[in-house]
Design a protein around this motif. Sequence first.
Motif, PDB file in Angstrom:
ATOM      1  N   GLU A 193      67.304 -41.386 -15.586  1.00 12.75           N
ATOM      2  CA  GLU A 193      67.278 -40.695 -16.875  1.00 12.75           C
ATOM      3  C   GLU A 193      67.896 -41.535 -17.986  1.00 12.75           C
ATOM      4  O   GLU A 193      67.364 -41.618 -19.081  1.00 12.75           O
ATOM      5  CB  GLU A 193      67.952 -39.319 -16.792  1.00 12.75           C
ATOM      6  N   LYS A 194      69.029 -42.172 -17.717  1.00 13.78           N
ATOM      7  CA  LYS A 194      69.656 -43.002 -18.742  1.00 13.78           C
ATOM      8  C   LYS A 194      68.803 -44.232 -19.046  1.00 13.78           C
ATOM      9  O   LYS A 194      68.790 -44.725 -20.173  1.00 13.78           O
ATOM     10  CB  LYS A 194      71.072 -43.396 -18.324  1.00 13.78           C
ATOM     11  N   ILE A 195      68.092 -44.702 -18.060  1.00 16.49           N
ATOM     12  CA  ILE A 195      67.182 -45.828 -18.273  1.00 16.49           C
ATOM     13  C   ILE A 195      66.055 -45.405 -19.204  1.00 16.49           C
ATOM     14  O   ILE A 195      65.697 -46.118 -20.140  1.00 16.49           O
ATOM     15  CB  ILE A 195      66.648 -46.365 -16.927  1.00 16.49           C
ATOM     16  N   LEU A 196      65.491 -44.230 -18.951  1.00 19.15           N
ATOM     17  CA  LEU A 196      64.439 -43.713 -19.843  1.00 19.15           C
ATOM     18  C   LEU A 196      64.988 -43.515 -21.252  1.00 19.15           C
ATOM     19  O   LEU A 196      64.318 -43.839 -22.238  1.00 19.15           O
ATOM     20  CB  LEU A 196      63.872 -42.406 -19.296  1.00 19.15           C
ATOM     21  N   ASP A 197      66.216 -42.993 -21.352  1.00 18.97           N
ATOM     22  CA  ASP A 197      66.848 -42.837 -22.664  1.00 18.97           C
ATOM     23  C   ASP A 197      66.964 -44.190 -23.373  1.00 18.97           C
ATOM     24  O   ASP A 197      66.725 -44.295 -24.579  1.00 18.97           O
ATOM     25  CB  ASP A 197      68.248 -42.225 -22.532  1.00 18.97           C
ATOM     26  N   ALA A 198      67.333 -45.219 -22.616  1.00 19.80           N
ATOM     27  CA  ALA A 198      67.479 -46.557 -23.197  1.00 19.80           C
ATOM     28  C   ALA A 198      66.157 -47.081 -23.716  1.00 19.80           C
ATOM     29  O   ALA A 198      66.089 -47.652 -24.818  1.00 19.80           O
ATOM     30  CB  ALA A 198      68.053 -47.523 -22.157  1.00 19.80           C
ATOM     31  N   VAL A 199      65.098 -46.885 -22.967  1.00 19.71           N
ATOM     32  CA  VAL A 199      63.780 -47.370 -23.408  1.00 19.71           C
ATOM     33  C   VAL A 199      63.340 -46.615 -24.657  1.00 19.71           C
ATOM     34  O   VAL A 199      62.849 -47.220 -25.616  1.00 19.71           O
ATOM     35  CB  VAL A 199      62.731 -47.253 -22.287  1.00 19.71           C
ATOM     36  N   ARG A 200      63.555 -45.308 -24.672  1.00 18.38           N
ATOM     37  CA  ARG A 200      63.195 -44.523 -25.858  1.00 18.38           C
ATOM     38  C   ARG A 200      63.985 -44.992 -27.085  1.00 18.38           C
ATOM     39  O   ARG A 200      63.428 -45.136 -28.175  1.00 18.38           O
ATOM     40  CB  ARG A 200      63.461 -43.036 -25.612  1.00 18.38           C
ATOM     41  N   LEU A 201      65.286 -45.223 -26.904  1.00 24.32           N
ATOM     42  CA  LEU A 201      66.123 -45.688 -28.010  1.00 24.32           C
ATOM     43  C   LEU A 201      65.658 -47.056 -28.509  1.00 24.32           C
ATOM     44  O   LEU A 201      65.519 -47.264 -29.716  1.00 24.32           O
ATOM     45  CB  LEU A 201      67.585 -45.756 -27.568  1.00 24.32           C
ATOM     46  N   ALA A 202      65.401 -47.969 -27.607  1.00 21.42           N
ATOM     47  CA  ALA A 202      64.946 -49.308 -28.002  1.00 21.42           C
ATOM     48  C   ALA A 202      63.612 -49.225 -28.724  1.00 21.42           C
ATOM     49  O   ALA A 202      63.407 -49.894 -29.739  1.00 21.42           O
ATOM     50  CB  ALA A 202      64.821 -50.210 -26.761  1.00 21.42           C
ATOM     51  N   ALA A 203      62.723 -48.384 -28.227  1.00 19.03           N
ATOM     52  CA  ALA A 203      61.411 -48.234 -28.867  1.00 19.03           C
ATOM     53  C   ALA A 203      61.558 -47.684 -30.285  1.00 19.03           C
ATOM     54  O   ALA A 203      60.869 -48.129 -31.202  1.00 19.03           O
ATOM     55  CB  ALA A 203      60.518 -47.342 -28.022  1.00 19.03           C
ATOM     56  N   SER A 204      62.475 -46.742 -30.465  1.00 20.70           N
ATOM     57  CA  SER A 204      62.667 -46.194 -31.803  1.00 20.70           C
ATOM     58  C   SER A 204      63.241 -47.230 -32.757  1.00 20.70           C
ATOM     59  O   SER A 204      62.876 -47.265 -33.933  1.00 20.70           O
ATOM     60  CB  SER A 204      63.588 -44.955 -31.751  1.00 20.70           C
ATOM     61  N   GLN A 205      64.089 -48.113 -32.251  1.00 20.31           N
ATOM     62  CA  GLN A 205      64.651 -49.176 -33.093  1.00 20.31           C
ATOM     63  C   GLN A 205      63.581 -50.202 -33.461  1.00 20.31           C
ATOM     64  O   GLN A 205      63.558 -50.674 -34.583  1.00 20.31           O
ATOM     65  CB  GLN A 205      65.814 -49.861 -32.369  1.00 20.31           C
ATOM     66  N   VAL A 206      62.712 -50.502 -32.517  1.00 18.86           N
ATOM     67  CA  VAL A 206      61.620 -51.445 -32.800  1.00 18.86           C
ATOM     68  C   VAL A 206      60.679 -50.814 -33.814  1.00 18.86           C
ATOM     69  O   VAL A 206      60.225 -51.469 -34.745  1.00 18.86           O
ATOM     70  CB  VAL A 206      60.879 -51.851 -31.498  1.00 18.86           C
ATOM     71  N   GLY A 207      60.396 -49.530 -33.652  1.00 23.17           N
ATOM     72  CA  GLY A 207      59.523 -48.833 -34.582  1.00 23.17           C
ATOM     73  C   GLY A 207      60.087 -48.808 -35.993  1.00 23.17           C
ATOM     74  O   GLY A 207      59.347 -48.922 -36.980  1.00 23.17           O
ATOM     75  N   GLU A 208      61.420 -48.696 -36.117  1.00 25.58           N
ATOM     76  CA  GLU A 208      62.067 -48.691 -37.431  1.00 25.58           C
ATOM     77  C   GLU A 208      61.978 -50.064 -38.100  1.00 25.58           C
ATOM     78  O   GLU A 208      61.919 -50.163 -39.307  1.00 25.58           O
ATOM     79  CB  GLU A 208      63.540 -48.303 -37.292  1.00 25.58           C
ATOM     80  N   ARG A 209      61.975 -51.122 -37.297  1.00 25.94           N
ATOM     81  CA  ARG A 209      61.932 -52.486 -37.843  1.00 25.94           C
ATOM     82  C   ARG A 209      60.526 -52.899 -38.264  1.00 25.94           C
ATOM     83  O   ARG A 209      60.359 -53.814 -39.027  1.00 25.94           O
ATOM     84  CB  ARG A 209      62.447 -53.479 -36.803  1.00 25.94           C
ATOM     85  N   ALA A 210      59.523 -52.229 -37.701  1.00 21.08           N
ATOM     86  CA  ALA A 210      58.128 -52.623 -37.975  1.00 21.08           C
ATOM     87  C   ALA A 210      57.684 -52.244 -39.357  1.00 21.08           C
ATOM     88  O   ALA A 210      58.277 -51.581 -40.103  1.00 21.08           O
ATOM     89  CB  ALA A 210      57.200 -51.971 -36.943  1.00 21.08           C
TER      90      ALA A 210
END
Length: 157
Positions: free
Chosen positions: A140-157
């Motif tokens: 679950e924490k791994i999935l949370d990490a991927v979601r968080l990283a994806a949201s940060q990448v999306g914000e930078r795009a």
Amino acid sequence: MRVNVEVNGEAMTADDVWPGESLLYVLRERLGLPGSKNACEQGECGSCTVYLDGTPVCACLVAAGQVEGRSVRTVEGLAEGDELDPVQEAFVRTGAVQCGFCTPGLIVAAHDLVRRKPDASDAEIREALAGNLCRCTGYEKILDAVRLAASQVGERA
């Protein structure tokens, strides 16, 4: 034999390599890059996942002789100097790092997913990480990490 390979953007040479030695062994023991972990040596756990010419592979399954003149990127190579990659940072922030043995492979697999598909669904995240085994986190924490990283990448795009 001598193996010339680009690792994390730097030309490196390993001497006296047996052609059947694994890329994982060369990275860890000959080039001093211990980030990729040696767990199953059969390509089943994902702990040794690295990029080979931009494609994630299990380094334990790649013979050293196959990497001559090619490019490898390890978990150490994801960071920019002292600044962690957003995926690495997200794993730390969400507590997805526990014993740390599976972490390098999971980070590389998650990094690959986030760069290819930052809007991945939970099912797509699970599929992308399916080749990586973890005994500590319950995922679950791994999935949370991927979601968080994806949201940060999306914000930078």
